[in-house]
Design an enzyme around this catalytic site. Structure first.
Site, short mmCIF file in Angstrom:
data_model
loop_
_atom_site.label_atom_id
_atom_site.label_comp_id
_atom_site.label_asym_id
_atom_site.label_seq_id
_atom_site.Cartn_x
_atom_site.Cartn_y
_atom_site.Cartn_z
N ARG A 101 -17.54 6.71 -7.31
CA ARG A 101 -17.31 5.73 -8.36
C ARG A 101 -18.15 4.49 -8.17
O ARG A 101 -18.61 3.88 -9.14
CB ARG A 101 -15.82 5.36 -8.42
N GLU A 138 -4.63 3.45 8.54
CA GLU A 138 -3.32 3.61 9.15
C GLU A 138 -3.13 5.02 9.71
O GLU A 138 -2.47 5.21 10.73
CB GLU A 138 -2.23 3.30 8.11
#
Length: 214
Positions: A101, A138
């Site tokens: 994108r 994470e």
């Protein structure tokens, strides 16, 4: 810094063309879908024009960008564990781009301001010798790669992406460029999610956005 929405009517038109898709690609994510913006030639052109107007004549030689999700309001843990994307770099005479994108916006901006476009990609996507920058998510670690020799010492670079959320991949992109001696002039994004405080992770580097979603 963002465009003053009251002074430029193009911003409202751009924002109305970005569709928010709930619970995609997983529950809890509000996906910012820019494909609806791309279906409207005027809004797409206005988006490119706003960036070009800001960076033309700024001696930028490099533009770079990346692939990412475009989530909206979710908790930090969910977004950190869900983003695959990389952030787009758009600067100086060179234009850097990060995957998918981000590549939509980087090349036309680079062409319009007379810069080169440099893709920053996920591992094993570039065929030549690469240098890389790892960064922490994470759920683990990821990395951005760039062709050796794509950017030279002293070049002025612009980092461009469709969206800044927590800012991790954008920081990795800046680190990669600065390691080879480029000067990252500014970061430019179509969308910012201010609640996720990605701007604060940029170590004072200027950030220019067109649309904010609270």
């Amino acid at each position: 810094m963002s465009v003053l929405k009251d002074e430029d009517p193009r911003i409202h038109g751009i924002k109305t063309k970005i569709r928010v898709v709930p619970n995609f690609p997983k529950p809890g994510i509000m996906f910012q879908d820019i494909t609806t913006l791309l279906l409207d030639p005027k809004s797409f052109k206005d988006t490119i024009d706003l960036f070009v107007e800001r960076y033309k004549g700024k001696n930028i030689s490099v533009v770079a960008d990346s692939f990412r999700f475009s989530p909206s309001k979710i908790d930090r843990g969910t977004i950190e564990g869900s983003l695959y994307g990389l952030e787009l770099l758009l600067f100086g005479p060179t234009n850097f781009g990060i995957e998918a994108r981000g590549f939509i916006f980087g090349p036309p901006i680079a062409l319009a301001i007379g810069a080169k476009f440099v893709p920053l990609r996920k591992p094993k996507k570039l065929p030549g010798d690469v240098i890389f920058e790892e960064y922490t998510l994470e759920y683990g670690r990821d990395r951005l790669e760039m062709h050796v020799g794509a950017v030279e010492l002293g070049e002025r670079a612009l980092v461009v992406d469709d969206l800044i959320a927590t800012g991790g991949t954008l920081c990795a992109a800046m680190n990669l460029l600065e390691r080879v001696g480029a000067e990252v002039v500014e970061c430019a994004c179509l969308i910012e999610l201010p609640d996720l405080q990605g701007r604060e992770r940029l170590n004072g580097k200027p950030l220019y956005v067109l649309v904010e979603y609270q």
